[in-house]
Design a protein around this motif. Structure first.
Motif, PDB file in Angstrom:
ATOM      1  N   ASP A 105       0.807  -1.230   0.000  1.00 46.07           N
ATOM      2  CA  ASP A 105       0.000   0.000   0.000  1.00 46.07           C
ATOM      3  C   ASP A 105       0.836   1.276   0.000  1.00 46.07           C
ATOM      4  OD1 ASP A 105      -2.396  -1.401  -0.075  1.00 46.07           O
ATOM      5  OD2 ASP A 105      -2.492  -1.573   2.100  1.00 46.07           O
ATOM      6  N   CYS A 106       2.057   1.210  -0.515  1.00 44.54           N
ATOM      7  CA  CYS A 106       2.836   2.430  -0.752  1.00 44.54           C
ATOM      8  C   CYS A 106       2.378   2.971  -2.105  1.00 44.54           C
ATOM      9  CB  CYS A 106       4.334   2.131  -0.739  1.00 44.54           C
ATOM     10  SG  CYS A 106       4.961   1.679   0.895  1.00 44.54           S
ATOM     11  N   THR A 107       1.321   3.716  -2.092  1.00 42.18           N
ATOM     12  CA  THR A 107       0.591   4.056  -3.314  1.00 42.18           C
ATOM     13  C   THR A 107       1.318   5.030  -4.238  1.00 42.18           C
ATOM     14  OG1 THR A 107      -0.606   5.740  -2.043  1.00 42.18           O
ATOM     15  CG2 THR A 107      -1.655   3.577  -2.280  1.00 42.18           C
ATOM     16  N   ALA A 108       2.376   5.708  -3.746  1.00 40.30           N
ATOM     17  CA  ALA A 108       3.127   6.639  -4.600  1.00 40.30           C
ATOM     18  C   ALA A 108       4.381   6.001  -5.189  1.00 40.30           C
ATOM     19  CB  ALA A 108       3.507   7.889  -3.804  1.00 40.30           C
ATOM     20  N   LEU A 109       4.672   4.761  -4.823  1.00 40.60           N
ATOM     21  CA  LEU A 109       5.901   4.098  -5.263  1.00 40.60           C
ATOM     22  C   LEU A 109       5.892   3.874  -6.775  1.00 40.60           C
ATOM     23  CD1 LEU A 109       8.552   2.747  -4.342  1.00 40.60           C
ATOM     24  CD2 LEU A 109       7.270   0.612  -4.081  1.00 40.60           C
ATOM     25  N   VAL A 110       6.925   4.404  -7.464  1.00 42.45           N
ATOM     26  CA  VAL A 110       6.990   4.286  -8.923  1.00 42.45           C
ATOM     27  C   VAL A 110       8.237   3.550  -9.404  1.00 42.45           C
ATOM     28  CG1 VAL A 110       5.598   6.339  -9.375  1.00 42.45           C
ATOM     29  CG2 VAL A 110       8.080   6.568  -9.110  1.00 42.45           C
ATOM     30  N   GLU A 111       9.255   3.426  -8.542  1.00 42.35           N
ATOM     31  CA  GLU A 111      10.508   2.795  -8.983  1.00 42.35           C
ATOM     32  C   GLU A 111      11.074   1.923  -7.870  1.00 42.35           C
ATOM     33  OE1 GLU A 111      15.049   4.028 -10.396  1.00 42.35           O
ATOM     34  OE2 GLU A 111      13.465   5.561 -10.313  1.00 42.35           O
ATOM     35  N   VAL A 112      11.499   0.705  -8.243  1.00 42.21           N
ATOM     36  CA  VAL A 112      12.111  -0.220  -7.285  1.00 42.21           C
ATOM     37  C   VAL A 112      13.379  -0.786  -7.913  1.00 42.21           C
ATOM     38  CG1 VAL A 112      11.840  -2.326  -5.934  1.00 42.21           C
ATOM     39  CG2 VAL A 112       9.865  -0.840  -6.318  1.00 42.21           C
ATOM     40  N   GLY A 128      -0.776  -3.569  -3.676  1.00 43.41           N
ATOM     41  CA  GLY A 128      -1.421  -2.271  -3.499  1.00 43.41           C
ATOM     42  C   GLY A 128      -0.560  -1.084  -3.856  1.00 43.41           C
ATOM     43  N   CYS A 129       0.599  -1.311  -4.500  1.00 44.86           N
ATOM     44  CA  CYS A 129       1.440  -0.198  -4.967  1.00 44.86           C
ATOM     45  C   CYS A 129       0.867   0.274  -6.302  1.00 44.86           C
ATOM     46  CB  CYS A 129       2.893  -0.640  -5.100  1.00 44.86           C
ATOM     47  SG  CYS A 129       3.665  -1.070  -3.527  1.00 44.86           S
ATOM     48  N   THR A 130      -0.131   1.097  -6.234  1.00 44.40           N
ATOM     49  CA  THR A 130      -0.957   1.419  -7.402  1.00 44.40           C
ATOM     50  C   THR A 130      -0.282   2.326  -8.427  1.00 44.40           C
ATOM     51  OG1 THR A 130      -1.971   3.195  -6.095  1.00 44.40           O
ATOM     52  CG2 THR A 130      -3.120   1.078  -6.159  1.00 44.40           C
ATOM     53  N   SER A 131       0.883   2.912  -8.083  1.00 45.38           N
ATOM     54  CA  SER A 131       1.594   3.765  -9.048  1.00 45.38           C
ATOM     55  C   SER A 131       2.752   3.045  -9.724  1.00 45.38           C
ATOM     56  CB  SER A 131       2.120   5.026  -8.348  1.00 45.38           C
ATOM     57  OG  SER A 131       1.059   5.809  -7.840  1.00 45.38           O
ATOM     58  N   CYS A 152      -1.608  -4.063  -7.969  1.00 49.44           N
ATOM     59  CA  CYS A 152      -0.721  -3.067  -8.595  1.00 49.44           C
ATOM     60  C   CYS A 152      -1.378  -2.685  -9.923  1.00 49.44           C
ATOM     61  CB  CYS A 152       0.678  -3.639  -8.799  1.00 49.44           C
ATOM     62  SG  CYS A 152       1.591  -3.901  -7.262  1.00 49.44           S
ATOM     63  N   THR A 153      -2.354  -1.838  -9.840  1.00 48.68           N
ATOM     64  CA  THR A 153      -3.252  -1.593 -10.968  1.00 48.68           C
ATOM     65  C   THR A 153      -2.611  -0.843 -12.130  1.00 48.68           C
ATOM     66  OG1 THR A 153      -4.060   0.351  -9.756  1.00 48.68           O
ATOM     67  CG2 THR A 153      -5.337  -1.680  -9.557  1.00 48.68           C
ATOM     68  N   SER A 154      -1.421  -0.247 -11.920  1.00 46.77           N
ATOM     69  CA  SER A 154      -0.730   0.456 -13.008  1.00 46.77           C
ATOM     70  C   SER A 154       0.419  -0.357 -13.592  1.00 46.77           C
ATOM     71  CB  SER A 154      -0.188   1.802 -12.504  1.00 46.77           C
ATOM     72  OG  SER A 154      -1.235   2.652 -12.084  1.00 46.77           O
ATOM     73  N   LEU A 155       0.692  -1.521 -13.032  1.00 48.02           N
ATOM     74  CA  LEU A 155       1.828  -2.331 -13.480  1.00 48.02           C
ATOM     75  C   LEU A 155       1.630  -2.790 -14.922  1.00 48.02           C
ATOM     76  CD1 LEU A 155       4.504  -3.606 -12.534  1.00 48.02           C
ATOM     77  CD2 LEU A 155       3.199  -5.658 -11.922  1.00 48.02           C
ATOM     78  N   LYS A 156       2.598  -2.439 -15.792  1.00 50.60           N
ATOM     79  CA  LYS A 156       2.507  -2.779 -17.209  1.00 50.60           C
ATOM     80  C   LYS A 156       3.600  -3.746 -17.658  1.00 50.60           C
ATOM     81  CE  LYS A 156       1.685   0.286 -20.330  1.00 50.60           C
ATOM     82  NZ  LYS A 156       0.478  -0.351 -20.892  1.00 50.60           N
ATOM     83  N   GLU A 157       4.755  -3.710 -16.985  1.00 52.33           N
ATOM     84  CA  GLU A 157       5.898  -4.499 -17.466  1.00 52.33           C
ATOM     85  C   GLU A 157       6.647  -5.122 -16.293  1.00 52.33           C
ATOM     86  OE1 GLU A 157      10.011  -3.858 -20.106  1.00 52.33           O
ATOM     87  OE2 GLU A 157       8.504  -2.260 -19.960  1.00 52.33           O
ATOM     88  N   ILE A 158       7.066  -6.374 -16.474  1.00 54.92           N
ATOM     89  CA  ILE A 158       7.858  -7.050 -15.445  1.00 54.92           C
ATOM     90  C   ILE A 158       8.903  -7.926 -16.114  1.00 54.92           C
ATOM     91  CG2 ILE A 158       6.244  -9.001 -15.251  1.00 54.92           C
ATOM     92  CD1 ILE A 158       6.952  -9.074 -12.241  1.00 54.92           C
TER      93      ILE A 158
END
Length: 448
Positions: A105-112, A128-131, A152-158
């Motif tokens: 639920d870190c909803t602003a997380l964009v890069e790992v 729940g990392c929605t960004s 992770c509703t914005s996840l497009k690539e893995i």
């Protein structure tokens, strides 16, 4: 004097009420603050082996150290889970794991950024990392745990390493935008990855076994008797057993493992050798899926499309179907995509018994009705409904179950001088399921 005392008393009471109200309000605000989440500290330690720094201006968290991260060993809760300001996570070389739910639920997380030394990622670690739109899993991790990236509703690539051999249930639940999979191995290795469905099994504690031949008579005092006293020897065509081509779905065990295609219904998978496959949810059209028993082989015609493009059987897909579907029952055809496509879909179809024809209704004796019909093949029995209403309402209707060897039924103790409506249907028992024919056209008669 009394007036002055009264005025003073009112003043004191008013002051007391205002002060007390202010005190309650302050306490309420303090209570709310108790539930407010503390921001991530600028620096800290997790146990004796892990340290971290947090730059609040960029929302960047950097973790350093050696060995496992054990959140329970932290003297103070680092406050990472559920933080809504965290944008970038850097896990440096030496750290070997990411604990369960650590960044949930870190909803602003964009890069790992995950170091190659990490060999384990816990379940729901990034749920729940929605960004989050993109992530790379390092080589050496052998399993992606259940729900790691759920919601992770914005996840497009893995990017998934070839070291992964299994995936947990719900790994990518609600990741509906995930359409690009980079796999650092071959398609042969990819096809060997197993998705564990063990946690997805449902166990039904209720026992719904009932007597299939139980009448639905709700207590009416009508009596029935079989008028047909003929030979009860069964016709070979009337056998209850069905061919091996018919699958009893209720008897099948839930598979414990399936291929990873279950997660990637509309994604492109790229392999290290340059090959690709495209998972699609094909558009399936069938001529029809409901057939009436006629003793002949019957099955639907299947058309498979990718958008407006019609796919070719044996080139783009294969069909797995029963060799014959001639008897009453439930059947399945599986479409398995191939070539540049991947995945499969199953179409169910059914053959129901032929509609039964009522022959005659007779009422030779008072309060008695005799019903006769034409005998059917490939069934388990009949259901006869009779009612004083042509609409066969629940309150006015009775349904009787009759053996398949019979072709007539006499019902007694009916209402004299009353018109009765009658209809009939047959059924076939497949496993624990009854497959019914359509009801016959109703006939009516006035009972003596």
């Amino acid at each position: 004097m009394k007036k002055k005392l009264s005025t003073a008393l009112v003043f004191v009471l008013s002051f007391f009420l205002i002060f007390n109200s202010f005190s309650i309000s302050v306490r309420a605000e303090d209570d709310d603050d108790d539930f407010a989440k503390d921001p991530i500290a600028a620096s800290g330690t997790i146990g004796s082996n892990i340290s971290y720094t947090y730059d609040s201006s960029t929302g960047t968290l950097t973790l350093k150290g050696t060995g496992e991260i054990n959140l329970e060993s932290a003297e103070e809760e680092p406050g990472i889970e559920g933080d809504t300001e965290l944008k970038v996570v850097k896990i440096e070389e030496g750290i070997t794991n990411i604990p369960e739910g650590m960044f949930e639920d870190c909803t602003a997380l964009v890069e790992v950024q995950i170091a190659k030394s990490v060999k384990y990622i816990g379940s729901e670690a990034f749920a729940g990392c929605t960004s989050l739109t993109k992530i790379e899993i390092p080589e050496g991790i052998t399993r992606l745990e259940s729900a790691t990236f759920a919601d992770c509703t914005s996840l497009k690539e893995i990017t998934i390493p070839k070291s992964v051999t299994s995936m947990g249930v719900g790994l990518f639940d609600e990741c509906n935008k995930l359409d690009t999979i980079n796999y650092n191995g071959t398609q042969e290795q990819w096809n060997k990855i197993e998705v564990d469905l063990t946690l997805n099994e449902d166990y039904d504690s209720t026992d719904d076994d009932t007597d299939d031949d139980e009448d639905s008579d709700d207590g009416d005092d009508e009596e029935e008797e079989d008028e047909d006293s003929g030979d009860d020897e069964e016709d070979p065509d009337d056998e209850d057993d069905i061919t091996d081509d018919i699958e009893d779905e209720e008897a099948e065990d839930t598979p414990r493992t399936v291929s990873p295609q279950i997660f990637f219904k509309n994604a492109k998978v790229s392999f290290s050798d340059g090959n690709t496959i495209q998972y699609i949810t094909p558009s399936i059209s069938t001529s029809k899926t409901l057939f009436v028993y006629n003793g002949k082989n019957q099955k639907p015609k299947i058309t498979v499309k990718d958008g407006s493009k019609k796919l070719k059987e044996k080139t783009d897909y294969d069909l797995t179907a029963p060799k014959k579907s001639t008897k009453v029952g439930n059947y399945q055809i599986t479409v398995t995509l191939k070539g540049k496509y991947a995945g499969s879909i199953t179409i169910s179809y059914k053959i129901i018994p032929k509609k039964v024809s009522l022959k005659k209704l007779k009422s030779k004796k008072k309060k008695t009705l005799t019903i006769s019909w034409k005998k059917s093949k490939d069934i388990s029995g009949y259901e006869i409904a009779y009612s004083t209403s042509k609409k066969f309402t629940k309150k006015t209707s009775v349904i009787k179950t009759v053996k398949k060897s019979k072709k007539s039924l006499t019902i007694k103790k009916l209402k004299s001088k009353k018109k009765y409506f009658v209809k009939i249907r047959s059924y076939k028992t497949v496993g624990k399921t009854k497959i019914y024919s359509e009801w016959s056209k109703a006939k009516n008669i006035k009972v003596k």
